[in-house]
Design an enzyme around this catalytic site. Sequence first.
Site, short mmCIF file in Angstrom:
data_model
loop_
_atom_site.label_atom_id
_atom_site.label_comp_id
_atom_site.label_asym_id
_atom_site.label_seq_id
_atom_site.Cartn_x
_atom_site.Cartn_y
_atom_site.Cartn_z
N HIS A 124 0.83 -1.21 0.00
CA HIS A 124 0.00 0.00 0.00
C HIS A 124 0.87 1.26 0.00
O HIS A 124 1.94 1.28 0.62
CB HIS A 124 -0.88 -0.03 1.25
CG HIS A 124 -1.96 1.01 1.27
ND1 HIS A 124 -1.87 2.16 2.03
CD2 HIS A 124 -3.15 1.08 0.63
CE1 HIS A 124 -2.96 2.87 1.85
NE2 HIS A 124 -3.75 2.25 1.01
N SER A 325 -9.74 -14.02 -3.44
CA SER A 325 -9.80 -12.57 -3.47
C SER A 325 -11.06 -12.10 -4.19
O SER A 325 -11.60 -12.80 -5.05
CB SER A 325 -8.56 -12.04 -4.19
OG SER A 325 -8.73 -10.69 -4.54
C1 LIG Z 1 -6.86 -0.12 2.17
C2 LIG Z 1 -5.53 -0.67 2.46
C3 LIG Z 1 -4.68 -0.10 3.41
C4 LIG Z 1 -5.03 1.16 4.11
O1 LIG Z 1 -6.13 0.99 4.92
P1 LIG Z 1 -6.99 2.26 5.38
O2 LIG Z 1 -8.03 1.59 6.22
O3 LIG Z 1 -7.51 2.92 4.15
O4 LIG Z 1 -6.09 3.14 6.18
C5 LIG Z 1 -3.49 -0.71 3.68
N1 LIG Z 1 -3.12 -1.83 3.04
C6 LIG Z 1 -3.89 -2.42 2.13
C7 LIG Z 1 -3.44 -3.67 1.47
C8 LIG Z 1 -5.13 -1.85 1.80
O5 LIG Z 1 -5.89 -2.43 0.86
#
Ligand SMILES: *Cc1c(COP(=O)(O)O)cnc(C)c1O
Length: 391
Positions: A124, A325
């Site tokens: 991310h 997924s």
């Molecule tokens: C959405 C996501 C995040 C971030 O999460 P938030 O709840 O938006 O802060 C981190 N890692 C992955 C793999 C995600 O899909």
Amino acid sequence: MRKPKHLSREDQEKLDTLTRNLEKELEHFIGYPCNTLFDYSALYHFLKLPLNNIGDPFVPTNYHINTHEFEREVIEIFKKLTNAPKKSTWGYVTNGGTEGNLYGIFLAREMFPDCMVYYSEDSHYSVNKILRCLHVRNIMIKSNPDGTMNLDDLRETIKIHRDVPPVIFANIGSTMKGACDDLLGIQKILKDLAIKRHYIHADAALSGMILPFVDKAPAWDFDAGIDSVSISGHKMVGSPLPCGVVLAKKEYVDRIACGVEYVGTLDTTIMGSRNGLTPLFLWYAFRTIGLEGFHEIIQSCMNVAAYAETKLNALNRHAWKHPNSLTVVFDRPSPTLVSKWQLASKGSISHLIAMPHVTCENIDELAEDLAGEKQDTRKNRNYPSTVRRSL
Ligand SMILES: *Cc1c(COP(=O)(O)O)cnc(C)c1O
């Protein structure tokens, strides 16, 4: 007490327009992993209170307008879902997946100040920022085309830095492709290289609420040797306010805990004041839907995802997804359709995510749109220059 004045007519109209626009956008909301099917109206009266879950949810505090009791129940539910050891695991309700990831890497760095963090190209986007905030050494590992971490690259890179403890930031359901990094393969590398001091954080933002409900999940949870995990609450569970859960081995949390006289509790969380409503939302969702209910929901989402994959492939859009997924990857369509369907896109690919509110009718409509548009050539695609360069 001073009474608030009423909104002016213009201001009220502005709000009404916003409502209408948002409702319209919700009709084509298939690109982001946020479940829109929730009803927390039974909890609306809590909006009248200055709820604040400041401090450690497991320690009494002097600020009593909190929902710690419910937060603890939510943590217990997620401990079950992640096979966390009952006594030696701690957790709290965060503001989202990002905070949970920050927390995991924070614990790892406090445990091993000289560590090196390894994360993949498909991690991310916030991971980079987290590593900068924590000022911790880090190396990005190559990804395979399917979005998983390339373990050959990981092995070679760890080999070069054998003198410092590795911290593995593992994607359990990557953002763009829904890929799960191979935790057993990662453990094997650590074992082969005789590395005893290590830490594994699982970023299971979306899939942490999917994998407990599928029949053949890969090894991903505490049984697979992770030290902490972050799961988003507003994604699969669904919430009007962003939220999430982080779980970690208690021994690491004890190292960073310190007492604060001002609130009479332990400061074990990243934030000071914390949301008291979101633990209620999560608790309410699990109490009303139940684990059996989530099992059914995930199964039916899987069916919609499979339907989308087939449907898009019939249009020659090179659609594919990982087995467990809900993220269906396909050729990036025109900017018009990317915007209309809010399709998250990166380079030449887009994805849709078959969240509970996404129906086969939505997929049919998307397919019609795709069939109707001229197959774009790369030249007339309107990518931002930064993306175009990486193509
Ligand atoms: C959405 C996501 C995040 C971030 O999460 P938030 O709840 O938006 O802060 C981190 N890692 C992955 C793999 C995600 O899909």
